[in-house]
Design an enzyme around this catalytic site. Structure first.
Site, mmCIF file in Angstrom:
data_model
loop_
_atom_site.group_PDB
_atom_site.id
_atom_site.type_symbol
_atom_site.label_atom_id
_atom_site.label_comp_id
_atom_site.label_asym_id
_atom_site.label_seq_id
_atom_site.Cartn_x
_atom_site.Cartn_y
_atom_site.Cartn_z
ATOM 1 C CD GLU A 132 0.779 3.537 -1.664
ATOM 2 O OE1 GLU A 132 1.020 5.058 -1.046
ATOM 3 O OE2 GLU A 132 0.632 2.704 -0.709
ATOM 4 C CB CYS A 152 -5.960 -4.513 5.143
ATOM 5 S SG CYS A 152 -5.729 -6.273 5.296
ATOM 6 C CB CYS A 156 -0.264 -9.114 8.373
ATOM 7 S SG CYS A 156 -1.831 -10.071 8.116
ATOM 8 C CD GLU A 218 -7.614 -12.091 2.060
ATOM 9 O OE1 GLU A 218 -7.762 -12.667 1.228
ATOM 10 O OE2 GLU A 218 -6.309 -12.299 2.955
ATOM 11 C CB SER A 249 -1.834 -12.900 -2.728
ATOM 12 O OG SER A 249 -1.362 -13.195 -1.440
ATOM 13 C CB SER A 271 0.678 -13.927 2.840
ATOM 14 O OG SER A 271 0.147 -13.006 1.732
ATOM 15 C CG ASN A 348 10.261 -4.396 0.941
ATOM 16 O OD1 ASN A 348 11.488 -5.279 0.855
ATOM 17 N ND2 ASN A 348 9.270 -5.849 0.474
ATOM 18 C CB CYS A 391 6.187 -7.538 -0.346
ATOM 19 S SG CYS A 391 5.532 -8.590 0.411
#
Length: 424
Positions: A132, A152, A156, A218, A249, A271, A348, A391
């Site tokens: 995306e 990923c 997290c 990442e 990031s 992050s 979010n 996010c």
């Protein structure tokens, strides 16, 4: 809040160690696309096709201009390239972009594209991996959020992407193709009429003015590709973005941070999300390998760090978890001496998440403490929440469909018709 079980902690650590070097390879017999290649790779492809080496630099420069400055989608558009060479190019290569599998536009103008990459093996049923990509228009800029991996490894706990297994790394070309596709979709090439209501504004009339590597994956676990992609995106004879408008990031892959600064010369975002190792171990399991002190030491040594090239620290606001006055004061103490900006991100929500967003007055109080200590502490306006483009919400649509199908199977509901209608 419950502490993760020993089994889940071990699984997270194993995922961190994995960081696989999985890159796509074109299917045999499939013509490769020239879109997104570095200058050296483009030149090598032309030489391999038969262009004499003494001409290769000039010919590569011509093709580069049409692909990366003009946004050509057909070799026939290359008016200063000879007919014979154009025919040869068309025989050996394409100018394909990823397939836009779906388009969504938020009420606030944010756009999300589900991009299907070219298939790389037959086990994927001839459907390429999906990622995306999000465009966020603003009054003085247009920001494109790009992905660096399909899925990923980091798990997290507050991030939707972390619930999607890692499929593979994206190539540098596939990362660049996200920008090329966005410009196609927005009409953001010279001589084109911009898409209505695309928003954005900025240098030389471009709609996409900024890039953030904050999509799926990442970036520092795919650093070679990220460095090459930044080089292509920032080439002033092509896509033409300033490196100061490209931000990478990371969740804190400490050994790769110096190389990012030296080779990509991009802006750095961290992050962070917690000020104590015990909490960050839970929110960002990578912290078990590279704790806060090591991460901040790498930040202090980041190449080119100055007041003009500050590090952005991202801090998601989780109700009752990391949003106290004491957390804010400890954040200020930790960052002392680092030229920094702290982006406070209202959490979010996504289906199945166990967190809640901090109350607005709590976010404002947190921001006030940080600001009064001398740090810019903007609260990021949630964009694209209604289309899961904000996010921490990205997850490819196919992965969502598979997850729903698994649930249906577990509940004894047939899934044949479910998959049959997935592409309607």
């Amino acid at each position: 809040m419950a502490t993760p079980s020993l089994d889940s902690a071990r699984a997270a650590d194993a995922a961190i160690e994995k960081a696989p070097d999985l890159l796509p390879e074109a299917l045999p017999g499939r013509r490769p696309s020239l879109v997104g290649l570095t200058r050296d790779a483009l030149k090598a492809q032309l030489i391999g096709m038969g262009v004499p080496e003494r001409e290769s630099r000039m010919r590569a420069g011509q093709v580069w201009h049409w692909v990366n400055f003009r946004g050509a989608s057909d070799f026939a558009e290359m008016t200063n390239v000879g007919k014979a060479l154009k025919a040869q190019l068309a025989e050996h290569f394409t100018l394909e972009r990823p397939e836009v599998a779906s388009r969504q536009v938020s009420r606030d103008g944010t756009r999300k594209w589900l991009l299907r990459m070219a298939p790389t093996n037959r086990q994927e049923h001839n459907r390429g991996a999906e990622i995306e990509c999000v465009y966020i228009p603003g009054p003085d800029r247009g920001t494109l959020c790009v992905s660096s991996q399909v899925g990923c490894t980091l798990t997290c706990s507050f991030c939707h992407t972390g619930t999607q297994r890692l499929v593979r790394n994206l190539s540098a070309a596939e990362i660049v193709q996200q920008l090329v596709t966005a410009r196609d979709e927005l009409g953001d090439w010279p001589g084109q009429m911009p898409s209505r209501d695309a928003g954005g504004s900025g240098e030389v009339g471009r709609l996409v003015t900024n890039i953030v590597f904050m999509g799926m994956g990442e970036p520092l676990y795919n650093l070679d590709a990220v460095v090459d992609a930044v080089g292509v995106m920032s080439d002033q004879e092509g896509l033409g973005l300033s490196r100061r408008r490209i931000t990478v990031s990371t969740s804190g892959v400490v050994p790769q941070i110096p190389r990012l600064g030296e080779q990509a010369n991009a802006m750095l975002a961290i992050s962070l999300h917690a000020v104590r190792d015990d909490l960050r171990d839970e929110l960002v399991p990578l912290n078990r390998k590279y704790p806060i002190a090591e991460l901040l030491a790498a930040c202090r040594a980041y190449p080119g760090l100055s007041n003009a090239r500050r590090i952005t620290f991202e801090y998601v606001m989780l109700k009752g978890v990391n949003d106290s006055d004491a957390d804010a004061r400890e954040l200020v103490r930790l960052l002392k001496g680092i030229p920094a900006k702290i982006n406070l991100i209202p959490f979010n929500p996504w289906p199945g998440s166990r967190y809640e967003c901090s109350d607005w007055d709590r976010i404002e109080r947190f921001s006030e403490i940080v600001f009064n200590a001398g740090y810019a502490s903007p609260v990021r306006t949630p964009r694209g929440r209604d289309i899961l483009a904000a996010c921490g919400q990205l997850k490819s649509e196919t992965e969502k469909l598979r997850a729903r199908a698994r649930l249906m199977q577990e509940e004894g509901i047939g899934v044949e018709s479910f998959y049959a209608g997935a592409d309607d």
